[in-house]
Motif scaffolding. Structure first.
Motif, PDB file in Angstrom:
ATOM      1  N   PHE A 156      28.230  21.412  -0.697  1.00  0.00           N
ATOM      2  CA  PHE A 156      28.862  22.515  -1.400  1.00  0.00           C
ATOM      3  C   PHE A 156      27.863  23.290  -2.265  1.00  0.00           C
ATOM      4  O   PHE A 156      27.861  24.514  -2.280  1.00  0.00           O
ATOM      5  CB  PHE A 156      30.028  21.979  -2.248  1.00  0.00           C
ATOM      6  CG  PHE A 156      30.719  23.073  -3.003  1.00  0.00           C
ATOM      7  CD1 PHE A 156      31.535  23.982  -2.337  1.00  0.00           C
ATOM      8  CD2 PHE A 156      30.525  23.212  -4.368  1.00  0.00           C
ATOM      9  CE1 PHE A 156      32.152  25.010  -3.023  1.00  0.00           C
ATOM     10  CE2 PHE A 156      31.133  24.239  -5.063  1.00  0.00           C
ATOM     11  CZ  PHE A 156      31.950  25.139  -4.393  1.00  0.00           C
ATOM     12  N   LEU A 157      26.975  22.554  -2.958  1.00  0.00           N
ATOM     13  CA  LEU A 157      26.073  23.206  -3.915  1.00  0.00           C
ATOM     14  C   LEU A 157      25.140  24.206  -3.210  1.00  0.00           C
ATOM     15  O   LEU A 157      25.075  25.382  -3.586  1.00  0.00           O
ATOM     16  CB  LEU A 157      25.250  22.157  -4.658  1.00  0.00           C
ATOM     17  CG  LEU A 157      24.234  22.729  -5.637  1.00  0.00           C
ATOM     18  CD1 LEU A 157      24.925  23.434  -6.794  1.00  0.00           C
ATOM     19  CD2 LEU A 157      23.310  21.644  -6.166  1.00  0.00           C
ATOM     20  N   ALA A 158      24.439  23.745  -2.169  1.00  0.00           N
ATOM     21  CA  ALA A 158      23.498  24.637  -1.474  1.00  0.00           C
ATOM     22  C   ALA A 158      24.257  25.829  -0.894  1.00  0.00           C
ATOM     23  O   ALA A 158      23.819  26.978  -1.010  1.00  0.00           O
ATOM     24  CB  ALA A 158      22.776  23.885  -0.377  1.00  0.00           C
ATOM     25  N   HIS A 159      25.391  25.544  -0.330  1.00  0.00           N
ATOM     26  CA  HIS A 159      26.173  26.607   0.286  1.00  0.00           C
ATOM     27  C   HIS A 159      26.615  27.622  -0.769  1.00  0.00           C
ATOM     28  O   HIS A 159      26.571  28.829  -0.554  1.00  0.00           O
ATOM     29  CB  HIS A 159      27.394  26.005   0.991  1.00  0.00           C
ATOM     30  CG  HIS A 159      28.209  27.030   1.708  1.00  0.00           C
ATOM     31  ND1 HIS A 159      27.766  27.646   2.858  1.00  0.00           N
ATOM     32  CD2 HIS A 159      29.421  27.567   1.425  1.00  0.00           C
ATOM     33  CE1 HIS A 159      28.670  28.515   3.248  1.00  0.00           C
ATOM     34  NE2 HIS A 159      29.687  28.489   2.396  1.00  0.00           N
ATOM     35  N   ARG A 160      27.009  27.116  -1.949  1.00  0.00           N
ATOM     36  CA  ARG A 160      27.492  28.014  -2.999  1.00  0.00           C
ATOM     37  C   ARG A 160      26.381  28.959  -3.480  1.00  0.00           C
ATOM     38  O   ARG A 160      26.588  30.158  -3.639  1.00  0.00           O
ATOM     39  CB  ARG A 160      28.038  27.187  -4.186  1.00  0.00           C
ATOM     40  CG  ARG A 160      28.994  27.975  -5.023  1.00  0.00           C
ATOM     41  CD  ARG A 160      28.773  28.055  -6.543  1.00  0.00           C
ATOM     42  NE  ARG A 160      27.951  27.086  -7.193  1.00  0.00           N
ATOM     43  CZ  ARG A 160      26.859  27.429  -7.856  1.00  0.00           C
ATOM     44  NH1 ARG A 160      26.439  28.683  -7.887  1.00  0.00           N
ATOM     45  NH2 ARG A 160      26.156  26.510  -8.480  1.00  0.00           N
TER      46      ARG A 160
END
Ligand SMILES: Nc1ncnc2c1ncn2[C@@H]1O[C@H](COP(=O)(O)OP(=O)(O)O)[C@@H](O)[C@H]1O
Ligand SMILES: C[C@@](O)(CCOP(=O)(O)OP(=O)(O)O)CC(=O)O
Length: 475
Positions: free
Chosen positions: A325-329
């Motif tokens: 989720f973090l990288a994608h966000r």
């Protein structure tokens, strides 16, 4: 008199979309620059002796390469044999050999146009290479006025390997101008001499694009996003990359030839891929609205930026495994700000056409491009999370000082970021002096202006620049 074919291609500044453009899901905003590469070609003669190609880059101490041209038995592929013991130029060689094979497959009168060889001269505008040393030698300050006083295409007093580049994409502009000049010389494509291309010219330009992307990937030994070649071809635009798989087969074939010293890529192999609808890259026009200008500076922070791309991608991959989720966000947040920037530029350009008076008022009152702070904030977040200096603190201080100059509406680190360069967008050229005062008084890093601004014009066939005449001795 032998005709000289001259094609020029612009440099690039990626103002939004660094790292994201490597992934086809996202786009980037790239501006072509007024600094351009020029490639001039003329046929040498029609004797039946060995066929020679001579290439000269007169700005360099070692800028001269000579080749003998040979053919496969079936005469469907070319081979180049370097003559002399000097340093090889992989970018030049790879481009000439594959473009000649492509022309062999596509030109009606290949042999007549090749004659007994080609004389090729390549130069780049001064902005592609740092002129600090030049100015120091002439005891001139690091200013726009000093740069403007230098002769065009001036000598770098350096070898090609040691030259200090300014990040405008010399290899992409060089390969693109060389590809287009070769394909045009052999009559395989026709390059427009101004912006509006006919449908046939557009098809030709697509072929130049595909061929230049292939040669650039092969020369670099990797498939990058290709935004630099794309802007050398099309000038300023919103770029979505091609799927790397389109080049996999050709690159493998070319690399197997290099390993075995055989000609493995022949004309028909190239025409199966280049200029076909297997390419899914996308080019949407975007320009700075009328009156707006791009100002560029080359930074000397003591050490140049290490290659950041592999570090950022390694971080993204590791994160994707542990916290998807973090990288994608982060990628999505940056992309949203980038898209807001594109929308603002398009709206302003539309307004300038539809309601010039209203546009002028908006321009007069414009103090900042709304997306600018978001783009930088998310890039800084990316820097911090990945532990990579994309917008290092030194650059943050400089960019904030640039943004504080009245008339500067956006400042940022182009491309992959780092210490090496900055760009500023101004509402009109009149704040250039104030901006330059900030740069020349900056003490934390040495900030050198470049002369170039943005240019929407991509490939162009042009007259021989007068400064190049002396390099064709017979003229
Ligand atoms: N004027 C030129 N003439 C011939 N080759 C050039 C010229 N400028 C750049 N090149 C080629 O491009 C290579 C530099 O590529 P690269 O390091 O990727 O630079 P950039 O980041 O500017 O594209 C050089 O080693 C040379 O092979
Ligand atoms: C990170 C990138 O997305 C953008 C890099 O842009 P720069 O303008 O910094 O490029 P170089 O000329 O190769 O130094 C990598 C890519 O798209 O290939």
């Amino acid at each position: 008199m032998e005709k000289i074919t001259v094609v020029s291609a612009p440099g690039k500044v990626l103002v939004a979309g660094g790292y994201l453009v490597l992934d086809r899901t996202y786009t980037g905003v790239v501006f072509g620059t007024s600094a351009r590469f020029y490639c001039a070609i003329r046929r040498v003669g029609t004797s039946t002796d060995a066929i020679r190609v001579s290439v000269r880059s007169p700005q360099f101490e070692d800028g001269s390469w000579n080749y003998e041209v040979g053919f496969t038995e079936q005469r469907d592929g070319c081979r180049l044999t370097a003559i002399g013991a000097g340093q090889r130029n992989r970018y030049v060689e790879v481009t000439i050999v594959h473009c000649l094979s492509l022309c062999l497959a596509g030109a009606k009168d290949f042999s007549a146009r090749l004659g007994s060889g080609l004389d090729i001269v390549i130069v780049g505008d001064n902005d592609f290479y740092s002129q600090r040393e030049q100015l120091k030698r002439a005891s001139l300050p690091l200013t726009t006025a000093s740069l403007a006083s230098l002769e065009r295409f001036c000598a770098t007093h350096s070898t090609i390997g040691d030259v200090h580049k300014t990040g405008l994409g010399s290899s992409a502009a060089m390969i693109t101008s060389l590809t287009a000049a070769l394909l045009s010389h052999f009559g395989v494509v026709s390059i427009p001499s101004e912006n509006a291309a006919s449908p046939a010219e557009r098809t030709g330009i697509r072929l130049v694009h595909d061929a230049a992307q292939f040669c650039h990937c092969l020369a670099q030994g990797k498939i990058g996003s290709g935004f630099d070649v794309s802007s050398a071809v099309y000038g300023s635009h919103v770029y979505r990359r091609f799927s790397p798989s389109v080049l996999d087969g050709l690159l493998r074939l070319a690399e197997s030839g290099e390993a075995s010293r055989e000609v493995t890529v022949r004309g028909p192999d190239l025409t199966c891929v280049l200029g076909t609808d297997r390419w899914d890259n996308d080019v949407q026009r975007v320009n700075l609205p009328p009156g707006f200008t791009l100002a560029l500076a080359d930074i000397d922070a003591g050490s140049s930026t290490p290659k950041l791309v592999s570090q950022v991608l390694a971080w993204r991959k590791a994160k994707a495994e542990e916290d998807l989720f973090l990288a994608h966000r982060v990628w999505t947040d940056i992309d949203e700000s980038n898209r807001a920037l594109i929308q603002t530029l398009q709206k302003l350009s539309d307004l300038a056409t539809a309601e010039p008076a209203a546009y002028e008022e908006v321009r007069r009152e414009c103090q900042a491009i709304p997306a600018r702070d978001g783009i930088r904030a998310y890039l800084r977040e990316m820097s911090k999370l990945a532990g990579v200096p994309i917008e290092p603190e030194e650059q943050t201080r400089l960019l904030d000082a640039c943004n504080a100059v009245s008339g500067v509406i956006m400042a940022g680190v182009p491309g992959a970021g780092g210490f090496d360069a900055i760009f500023c967008v101004t509402v009109d050229p009149s704040c250039r002096d104030a901006l330059e005062r900030v740069w020349s008084s900056w003490t934390e890093m040495a900030v050198a202006p470049l002369l170039a601004s943005d240019s929407k014009t991509g490939l162009m066939e042009v007259e021989l620049p007068p400064e190049l005449r002396r390099h064709f001795a017979w003229l």
